[in-house]
Design a protein around this motif. Sequence first.
Motif, mmCIF file in Angstrom:
data_model
loop_
_atom_site.group_PDB
_atom_site.id
_atom_site.type_symbol
_atom_site.label_atom_id
_atom_site.label_comp_id
_atom_site.label_asym_id
_atom_site.label_seq_id
_atom_site.Cartn_x
_atom_site.Cartn_y
_atom_site.Cartn_z
ATOM 1 N N ASP A 165 -35.013 -7.989 18.144
ATOM 2 C CA ASP A 165 -34.229 -8.308 16.952
ATOM 3 C C ASP A 165 -33.442 -7.093 16.473
ATOM 4 O OD1 ASP A 165 -33.614 -10.268 14.765
ATOM 5 O OD2 ASP A 165 -34.538 -8.695 13.555
ATOM 6 N N SER A 166 -34.063 -5.923 16.528
ATOM 7 C CA SER A 166 -33.389 -4.690 16.116
ATOM 8 C C SER A 166 -32.189 -4.402 17.011
ATOM 9 C CB SER A 166 -34.373 -3.523 16.160
ATOM 10 O OG SER A 166 -33.725 -2.312 15.831
ATOM 11 N N PHE A 167 -32.362 -4.587 18.322
ATOM 12 C CA PHE A 167 -31.260 -4.360 19.264
ATOM 13 C C PHE A 167 -30.097 -5.306 18.972
ATOM 14 C CE2 PHE A 167 -28.873 -5.212 23.100
ATOM 15 C CZ PHE A 167 -28.704 -3.965 23.677
ATOM 16 N N PHE A 168 -30.400 -6.587 18.804
ATOM 17 C CA PHE A 168 -29.332 -7.559 18.590
ATOM 18 C C PHE A 168 -28.643 -7.351 17.244
ATOM 19 C CE2 PHE A 168 -30.781 -9.728 22.306
ATOM 20 C CZ PHE A 168 -29.704 -10.504 22.714
ATOM 21 N N ARG A 169 -29.393 -7.000 16.221
ATOM 22 C CA ARG A 169 -28.758 -6.749 14.921
ATOM 23 C C ARG A 169 -27.772 -5.593 15.030
ATOM 24 N NH1 ARG A 169 -32.020 -4.723 11.676
ATOM 25 N NH2 ARG A 169 -34.094 -5.076 12.558
ATOM 26 N N TYR A 170 -28.187 -4.524 15.700
ATOM 27 C CA TYR A 170 -27.304 -3.361 15.869
ATOM 28 C C TYR A 170 -26.111 -3.704 16.762
ATOM 29 C CZ TYR A 170 -25.888 1.469 16.809
ATOM 30 O OH TYR A 170 -25.180 2.648 16.928
ATOM 31 N N MET A 171 -26.397 -4.393 17.882
ATOM 32 C CA MET A 171 -25.333 -4.751 18.817
ATOM 33 C C MET A 171 -24.298 -5.668 18.168
ATOM 34 S SD MET A 171 -25.555 -7.113 22.224
ATOM 35 C CE MET A 171 -25.602 -8.573 21.195
ATOM 36 N N LEU A 172 -24.771 -6.678 17.446
ATOM 37 C CA LEU A 172 -23.846 -7.625 16.822
ATOM 38 C C LEU A 172 -23.030 -6.968 15.714
ATOM 39 C CD1 LEU A 172 -26.109 -10.799 16.683
ATOM 40 C CD2 LEU A 172 -24.170 -10.381 18.202
ATOM 41 N N GLU A 173 -23.637 -6.028 15.005
ATOM 42 C CA GLU A 173 -22.891 -5.292 13.988
ATOM 43 C C GLU A 173 -21.746 -4.511 14.626
ATOM 44 O OE1 GLU A 173 -23.565 -1.466 11.010
ATOM 45 O OE2 GLU A 173 -25.293 -2.544 11.798
ATOM 46 N N LYS A 174 -22.025 -3.886 15.759
ATOM 47 C CA LYS A 174 -20.997 -3.112 16.452
ATOM 48 C C LYS A 174 -19.916 -4.003 17.053
ATOM 49 C CE LYS A 174 -22.560 1.055 15.840
ATOM 50 N NZ LYS A 174 -21.789 2.038 15.053
ATOM 51 N N THR A 175 -20.327 -5.094 17.693
ATOM 52 C CA THR A 175 -19.343 -5.961 18.330
ATOM 53 C C THR A 175 -18.464 -6.671 17.304
ATOM 54 O OG1 THR A 175 -20.996 -7.732 18.454
ATOM 55 C CG2 THR A 175 -20.702 -6.351 20.401
ATOM 56 N N PHE B 208 -15.432 1.538 24.055
ATOM 57 C CA PHE B 208 -16.511 0.822 24.739
ATOM 58 C C PHE B 208 -17.568 1.788 25.286
ATOM 59 C CE2 PHE B 208 -18.236 -0.825 28.797
ATOM 60 C CZ PHE B 208 -18.928 -1.920 28.312
ATOM 61 N N LEU B 209 -17.123 2.860 25.943
ATOM 62 C CA LEU B 209 -18.077 3.796 26.522
ATOM 63 C C LEU B 209 -18.918 4.475 25.445
ATOM 64 C CD1 LEU B 209 -15.894 5.423 29.306
ATOM 65 C CD2 LEU B 209 -17.699 3.731 29.571
ATOM 66 N N ASP B 210 -18.278 4.828 24.349
ATOM 67 C CA ASP B 210 -19.026 5.439 23.256
ATOM 68 C C ASP B 210 -20.049 4.458 22.680
ATOM 69 O OD1 ASP B 210 -17.686 7.801 23.515
ATOM 70 O OD2 ASP B 210 -16.222 7.389 21.938
ATOM 71 N N MET B 211 -19.660 3.197 22.629
ATOM 72 C CA MET B 211 -20.576 2.178 22.127
ATOM 73 C C MET B 211 -21.791 2.057 23.043
ATOM 74 S SD MET B 211 -19.821 -1.854 21.416
ATOM 75 C CE MET B 211 -21.165 -3.019 21.268
ATOM 76 N N MET B 212 -21.572 2.100 24.364
ATOM 77 C CA MET B 212 -22.678 2.027 25.307
ATOM 78 C C MET B 212 -23.583 3.247 25.177
ATOM 79 S SD MET B 212 -22.439 -0.848 26.884
ATOM 80 C CE MET B 212 -21.911 -1.457 25.279
ATOM 81 N N ILE B 213 -22.979 4.410 24.968
ATOM 82 C CA ILE B 213 -23.768 5.629 24.799
ATOM 83 C C ILE B 213 -24.637 5.531 23.548
ATOM 84 C CG2 ILE B 213 -23.597 8.098 24.287
ATOM 85 C CD1 ILE B 213 -21.096 8.142 26.072
ATOM 86 N N GLN B 214 -24.054 4.988 22.481
ATOM 87 C CA GLN B 214 -24.817 4.820 21.246
ATOM 88 C C GLN B 214 -25.999 3.867 21.450
ATOM 89 O OE1 GLN B 214 -22.271 3.736 17.934
ATOM 90 N NE2 GLN B 214 -20.698 5.190 18.580
ATOM 91 N N LEU B 215 -25.752 2.771 22.167
ATOM 92 C CA LEU B 215 -26.832 1.817 22.436
ATOM 93 C C LEU B 215 -27.931 2.452 23.284
ATOM 94 C CD1 LEU B 215 -24.912 -1.527 23.117
ATOM 95 C CD2 LEU B 215 -26.596 -1.135 21.313
ATOM 96 N N ASN C 145 -25.785 -19.487 16.963
ATOM 97 C CA ASN C 145 -24.663 -19.551 16.016
ATOM 98 C C ASN C 145 -24.303 -18.166 15.482
ATOM 99 O OD1 ASN C 145 -24.433 -22.320 16.259
ATOM 100 N ND2 ASN C 145 -25.825 -22.735 14.563
ATOM 101 N N ARG C 146 -25.324 -17.379 15.195
ATOM 102 C CA ARG C 146 -25.086 -16.027 14.698
ATOM 103 C C ARG C 146 -24.339 -15.191 15.733
ATOM 104 N NH1 ARG C 146 -29.996 -11.801 14.122
ATOM 105 N NH2 ARG C 146 -28.870 -9.959 13.415
ATOM 106 N N ILE C 147 -24.795 -15.262 16.991
ATOM 107 C CA ILE C 147 -24.127 -14.516 18.065
ATOM 108 C C ILE C 147 -22.703 -15.020 18.246
ATOM 109 C CG2 ILE C 147 -24.156 -14.032 20.541
ATOM 110 C CD1 ILE C 147 -27.213 -14.220 20.408
ATOM 111 N N HIS C 148 -22.540 -16.337 18.175
ATOM 112 C CA HIS C 148 -21.222 -16.945 18.343
ATOM 113 C C HIS C 148 -20.232 -16.419 17.307
ATOM 114 C CE1 HIS C 148 -18.175 -19.953 19.173
ATOM 115 N NE2 HIS C 148 -18.194 -20.325 17.908
ATOM 116 N N TYR C 149 -20.661 -16.322 16.069
ATOM 117 C CA TYR C 149 -19.771 -15.878 15.007
ATOM 118 C C TYR C 149 -19.528 -14.373 15.053
ATOM 119 C CZ TYR C 149 -19.910 -20.426 12.692
ATOM 120 O OH TYR C 149 -19.779 -21.753 12.405
ATOM 121 N N GLN C 150 -20.563 -13.593 15.295
ATOM 122 C CA GLN C 150 -20.441 -12.156 15.164
ATOM 123 C C GLN C 150 -19.808 -11.466 16.370
ATOM 124 O OE1 GLN C 150 -24.616 -11.463 13.025
ATOM 125 N NE2 GLN C 150 -23.288 -9.672 12.919
#
Length: 288
Positions: free
Chosen positions: A136-146, A156-163, A47-52
Amino acid sequence: MLPVRNFSDIFTFMEKSPDLSASPFYIMALYKSEHDEFRQYIIDQFNRIHYQTQDISFFLCDAPPDGWTKREDAQYYTKLVGSNYEPQLNDFEIDMICRYMDIQIESLPCVVFFKDVTRYSFNCFSFRHISQDGIDSFFRYMLEKTAMFTFQKLDFLDMMIQLRKKFPDCAMWSDWDRNNIISNRLASASDDIKFYRTPEGQGCQQKPPRRLTRNQIVKQCCQARAQQLWQRNPEFTIQHVIRSDNVLACLDELPNTFQDRTLHEWVKIYCPNRNPGRRVGSRTGSRI
């Protein structure tokens, strides 16, 4: 978040839904039944992924949590896939997806990012040796960005570089890294995968994925990097782009093989400004 049964469903749904085809980029979670902890994390966070993820299309080759399709905001999902559509985790399907995407089974579980399912390269992040806290840390950061992607007009490319920089232990490769040439393209795989879903194809022995020639790989590398350059600056000329260090790096495997006119033909369809006149990068010998 859109649960699917197999990779060919993604192509089918994108053809049916303008919302999916217009997504800024796509994400797919890949795991098998043996990855029970990662799978449970995804289902728990469904649900969290779905919303964010908002306007970002997130694909999951697994069944959603019980009751998800009965929610009011799942009407779009039911309309798209039909009331009798039942996704489920199938290790065979995951094996097929990984084979066509040239992802090693040993790297699962992982998350894959697409800019364009049929044209661009992809980014893959593996959680094979990552702790639950790291996931959990990866998903929290990824979902915040998305969640803020469209609002903040992120690239998009900058986002991938940041990840990749923030989670180096997860990153598997970067877009068109010259040391990691991706040999299987998703567009080539689509027809094969769809065939094996037909009654005629189910009894056939699966043929190996189509392999691109070295020339085809270099061509797609040049096209992908040209698109990236024009995305950053639409005023670059074709000549400036094909003489850039980024594009010329694609030729390292085959030096002195391609002439300027060949590179020109490869990338010109992606040039956003082909009107005559002096523009950025029109000076001879300039580099980017």
